[in-house]
Design an enzyme around this catalytic site. Sequence first.
Site, PDB file in Angstrom:
ATOM      1  N   GLU A  70     -31.198 -22.704   1.779  1.00 22.01           N
ATOM      2  CA  GLU A  70     -31.609 -21.778   0.738  1.00 22.01           C
ATOM      3  C   GLU A  70     -30.469 -21.575  -0.269  1.00 22.01           C
ATOM      4  OE1 GLU A  70     -31.388 -17.992   2.417  1.00 22.01           O
ATOM      5  OE2 GLU A  70     -31.948 -16.931   0.584  1.00 22.01           O
TER       6      GLU A  70
ATOM      7  N   ASP B 105     -33.840 -11.692   3.597  1.00 20.57           N
ATOM      8  CA  ASP B 105     -34.276 -12.703   2.626  1.00 20.57           C
ATOM      9  C   ASP B 105     -34.312 -14.081   3.268  1.00 20.57           C
ATOM     10  OD1 ASP B 105     -34.753 -11.049   0.566  1.00 20.57           O
ATOM     11  OD2 ASP B 105     -33.020 -11.676  -0.677  1.00 20.57           O
TER      12      ASP B 105
ATOM     13  N   ASP C  49     -29.920 -12.812   6.968  1.00 23.24           N
ATOM     14  CA  ASP C  49     -30.466 -11.516   6.530  1.00 23.24           C
ATOM     15  C   ASP C  49     -31.977 -11.612   6.308  1.00 23.24           C
ATOM     16  OD1 ASP C  49     -30.779 -12.996   4.261  1.00 23.24           O
ATOM     17  OD2 ASP C  49     -29.161 -12.002   3.143  1.00 23.24           O
TER      18      ASP C  49
ATOM     19  N   ASP D 243     -29.799 -17.755   5.351  1.00 21.66           N
ATOM     20  CA  ASP D 243     -28.922 -16.626   5.654  1.00 21.66           C
ATOM     21  C   ASP D 243     -29.462 -15.816   6.826  1.00 21.66           C
ATOM     22  OD1 ASP D 243     -27.098 -17.184   3.724  1.00 21.66           O
ATOM     23  OD2 ASP D 243     -28.013 -15.883   2.192  1.00 21.66           O
TER      24      ASP D 243
END
Length: 635
Positions: A424, A501, A499, A497
């Site tokens: 990403e 997102d 997280d 990641d």
Amino acid sequence: MATEYTAKDIQVLEGLDPVRKRPGMYIGGVGSAGLHHLVWEIVDNSVDEAMNGHAKEITVTLHKDGSSITVSDDGRGIPIDKHPKHKKTALEIVYTTLHAGGKFEGANYKTSGGLHGVGASVVNALSTKVVVTVKRGGAEHTMEFRRGVAQGSLKKLGAARGSGTTVFFQPDPQIFPRTEFDPQLIRDRLEVASFLHRGVKVRFIDQAHGTDETFKHDQGIVDYLKKVIGERSQKAIHDAPFTLLKENGAKVEVAFQWTESTDEHVRSYVNGIPTGSGGTHENGLRSAVGKAVRNFIDTHNLTPRGVTLTGDDIREGFTSILSVYIAEPQFQGQTKDRLNNPEVQSYVDQAVRPALEQWLNSNRSVAEQIVARIVLAARAREASRAASAAVSRKTATSGRLTLPGKLSDCSSSAREKTELFIVEGDSAGGSAKQGRDRELQAVLPLRGKVLNTESVALAKVLENKELADLVVAMGCGVGKDFDISRLRYARIIVLADADSDGHHISTLLLTFFYRHIPELLKNGKVFVAVPPLYRIDIGKETHWAADDADKERILKAAGKDESKVEITRFKGLGEMMPKVLWETTLAPKSRRLLRIEIADALQTDRVINDLMGKDPSARFNFIMEHAQEAADIDV
Ligand code: 0RA
């Protein structure tokens, strides 16, 4: 010539010896299929009685021994009066005479075909014991047979109300190497019978395993269609299915509906016998649907521009139940489950086509939904064909395809060792590009948003640049053009990641794989990388923690002076030095990878459906919980 005899008038009556000598000639074999033919034969006799409106309930009991069965119905009861010529009861004739001509003399009932018409006498011949009990005319009578031979004559048991037939039989171990019945097989067959004969109550008591189930479906095959669509966790694209019941040489009953699924699914039966390999009746249905739909499209000027509709497009997502009853079915194929009577094709075609055209015309909005679905299927086919044509054209000309510009491919062509990291964002892509093993690891950075493909047709999916690039990079095509042997990497690894997102992106990618290239998951090709969220320096040692729990665990285990501990939280993969990314996430020796598998496709399907549109991280958690640790796969 005064009188002409046709083959039909000749009825050859024989003793039962030939059946015991060559059982295979009558029931196909003495294995499990042959053994269960005995059950179908006796059950079909009761089903016939129900089909003709005389019986409402059929009960099948598998006894404790697991290899004897009783079938009873509340029909008229097998006639027990003496036949004037044979001086025997109809019951005895039915059970002791082979009816080479098919139906027994004087029978005024239409047969469902049963065991291709061989009759109860075959069951009798192949059973150590058969007991038939008949209630009719205010009394109950019984007659017993051993290996097909009557034991005395019909006995009156006493007065009894109502009417019906009860047949007990026990297959002969001299004939069958194994005489245990498979309760699941019987259960399923009885359930199907309850769908094919609406309103008939079919009960299965399994005394061997202590279960008791009753099947009854007032909507018949429409209920069946609903169940099949539900079981396959499909979604119908229109409410009411098309249904038809018609008798024109054959009795044709059909129910169908278009669904969002990409495949076609037909369950077909001839005289209640499942025809798993299709045959002329299915061909008739197929041609009727094709022609009716095309005709509708033509008359209403709905022809799409730029694509030609194929039969496969028309039947994409088409789910149907087809049941026909015909006089003399001919079966073909290795398992004798393909119908071969040529005339049945036009019976079905001629029954379905005009009715379907009329239905489409009088349900315009439904018809237009169906047409839209078909056009979309055609466009998806075109799009995926174009995508894979691009791939093979490039491979053919240069040996290397023109891969998406942003792909940093690996240098090795040893596919069994290479990996594709889908990363990403550009900065993370940059770190991965620098940190990777260039020989074996390729990196494809995703820039834009990944489309949510949950209920999107393939054509739309491939309009999304990120996903189209991914498909080209993987090289294996998609949809009907999918070919796993063309996959350019051994592993496809999603790297996002740690997280929310990142979780969202991973979920969207996994949804894409699950919905549109499930074979990749089934073959265990898809992985999720687990990058660290924290770097924890304790003295001279460096630890990596994937999440908070991981961090706590490390700190607790160290139990050192807190002041000597330095904790760095990574904001994203892009922040990580290439060397660190290599050590923690990319290097096969030290990284953590989760393999994403479809353990139970149906279950996964339902859960993904349920979570649709809800919190994406909840969806991600589900997928991760079901992911398998694959930390120690070696390269
Ligand atoms: C022929 C005539 C009649 C009933 C049956 C056959 C019959 C056969 C079976 C086999 C299992 N269950 C059955 N129930 C009925 C009826 C003749 C009459 O009553 O008019």
